[in-house]
Design a protein around this motif. Structure first.
Motif, PDB file in Angstrom:
ATOM      1  N   LEU A  70       0.816  -1.206   0.000  1.00  0.00           N
ATOM      2  CA  LEU A  70       0.000   0.000   0.000  1.00  0.00           C
ATOM      3  C   LEU A  70       0.853   1.261   0.000  1.00  0.00           C
ATOM      4  CD1 LEU A  70      -2.906  -0.949   2.407  1.00  0.00           C
ATOM      5  CD2 LEU A  70      -2.969  -0.766  -0.074  1.00  0.00           C
ATOM      6  N   ASN A  71       2.101   1.152   0.437  1.00  0.00           N
ATOM      7  CA  ASN A  71       2.997   2.307   0.460  1.00  0.00           C
ATOM      8  C   ASN A  71       3.873   2.394  -0.787  1.00  0.00           C
ATOM      9  OD1 ASN A  71       2.047   3.035   3.012  1.00  0.00           O
ATOM     10  ND2 ASN A  71       3.451   1.603   3.996  1.00  0.00           N
ATOM     11  N   ALA A  72       3.692   1.493  -1.702  1.00  0.00           N
ATOM     12  CA  ALA A  72       4.517   1.496  -2.917  1.00  0.00           C
ATOM     13  C   ALA A  72       4.249   2.749  -3.738  1.00  0.00           C
ATOM     14  CB  ALA A  72       4.222   0.249  -3.751  1.00  0.00           C
ATOM     15  N   ARG A  73       5.299   3.299  -4.318  1.00  0.00           N
ATOM     16  CA  ARG A  73       5.154   4.480  -5.165  1.00  0.00           C
ATOM     17  C   ARG A  73       4.552   4.136  -6.512  1.00  0.00           C
ATOM     18  NH1 ARG A  73      10.865   7.485  -4.820  1.00  0.00           N
ATOM     19  NH2 ARG A  73      11.095   7.367  -2.588  1.00  0.00           N
ATOM     20  N   ARG A  74       4.904   2.991  -7.025  1.00  0.00           N
ATOM     21  CA  ARG A  74       4.441   2.594  -8.356  1.00  0.00           C
ATOM     22  C   ARG A  74       3.785   1.222  -8.261  1.00  0.00           C
ATOM     23  NH1 ARG A  74       5.461   4.020 -13.713  1.00  0.00           N
ATOM     24  NH2 ARG A  74       5.357   2.269 -15.122  1.00  0.00           N
ATOM     25  N   VAL A  75       2.533   1.162  -8.668  1.00  0.00           N
ATOM     26  CA  VAL A  75       1.797  -0.095  -8.673  1.00  0.00           C
ATOM     27  C   VAL A  75       1.340  -0.351 -10.099  1.00  0.00           C
ATOM     28  CG1 VAL A  75      -0.242  -1.309  -7.849  1.00  0.00           C
ATOM     29  CG2 VAL A  75       1.003   0.204  -6.299  1.00  0.00           C
ATOM     30  N   GLU A  76       1.763  -1.471 -10.643  1.00  0.00           N
ATOM     31  CA  GLU A  76       1.359  -1.865 -11.984  1.00  0.00           C
ATOM     32  C   GLU A  76       0.423  -3.055 -11.874  1.00  0.00           C
ATOM     33  OE1 GLU A  76       5.100  -2.486 -13.925  1.00  0.00           O
ATOM     34  OE2 GLU A  76       5.402  -0.339 -14.206  1.00  0.00           O
ATOM     35  N   VAL A  77      -0.632  -3.024 -12.649  1.00  0.00           N
ATOM     36  CA  VAL A  77      -1.663  -4.061 -12.593  1.00  0.00           C
ATOM     37  C   VAL A  77      -1.509  -4.994 -13.784  1.00  0.00           C
ATOM     38  CG1 VAL A  77      -4.149  -4.470 -12.662  1.00  0.00           C
ATOM     39  CG2 VAL A  77      -3.241  -2.521 -11.385  1.00  0.00           C
ATOM     40  N   LEU A  78      -1.599  -6.282 -13.519  1.00  0.00           N
ATOM     41  CA  LEU A  78      -1.609  -7.288 -14.582  1.00  0.00           C
ATOM     42  C   LEU A  78      -3.033  -7.813 -14.723  1.00  0.00           C
ATOM     43  CD1 LEU A  78       1.585  -9.463 -14.027  1.00  0.00           C
ATOM     44  CD2 LEU A  78       1.113  -7.882 -15.879  1.00  0.00           C
TER      45      LEU A  78
END
Length: 108
Positions: free
Chosen positions: A5-13
């Protein structure tokens, strides 16, 4: 997982069976009209009408043609809403098929 939840970049597959990937042969003279052309170029490849789909094109043409992806708009919106409701703000969305290596010397 708690740190995600604290990640700067979240990529969805997205599941590959939900995304239509295609390489279109668009003549040079028509490329400036690409956003208007895409729905008509893909309508014969999808069970959904183009107006019910989200279509994304790559920034430039490749040796295979113009890469495009098409996904059901309602399904994509619901999926992204589920993520944002839970505090996850994706910065990019890809199909699982985008993760496969491309080898032009073998049939895949």
């Amino acid at each position: 997982p708690a740190k995600w939840l604290n990640a700067r970049r979240v990529e969805v597959l997205l599941p590959a069976d939900r995304v239509l990937l295609a390489w279109l042969d668009i003549p040079e003279s028509q490329r400036r009209n690409l956003p208007k052309l895409l729905p008509f170029c893909l309508e014969d490849r999808s069970l959904l009408p183009p107006e019910q789909c989200h279509i994304a094109a790559a920034a430039r043409c490749t040796a295979f043609g113009w890469p495009v992806a098409m996904v059901a708009r309602d399904w994509l919106a619901a999926s992204l809403k589920l993520l944002t409701t839970n505090g996850v703000r994706p910065t990019a969305v890809f199909s699982e098929a985008d993760c496969l290596p491309i080898d032009t010397t073998v049939w895949q």
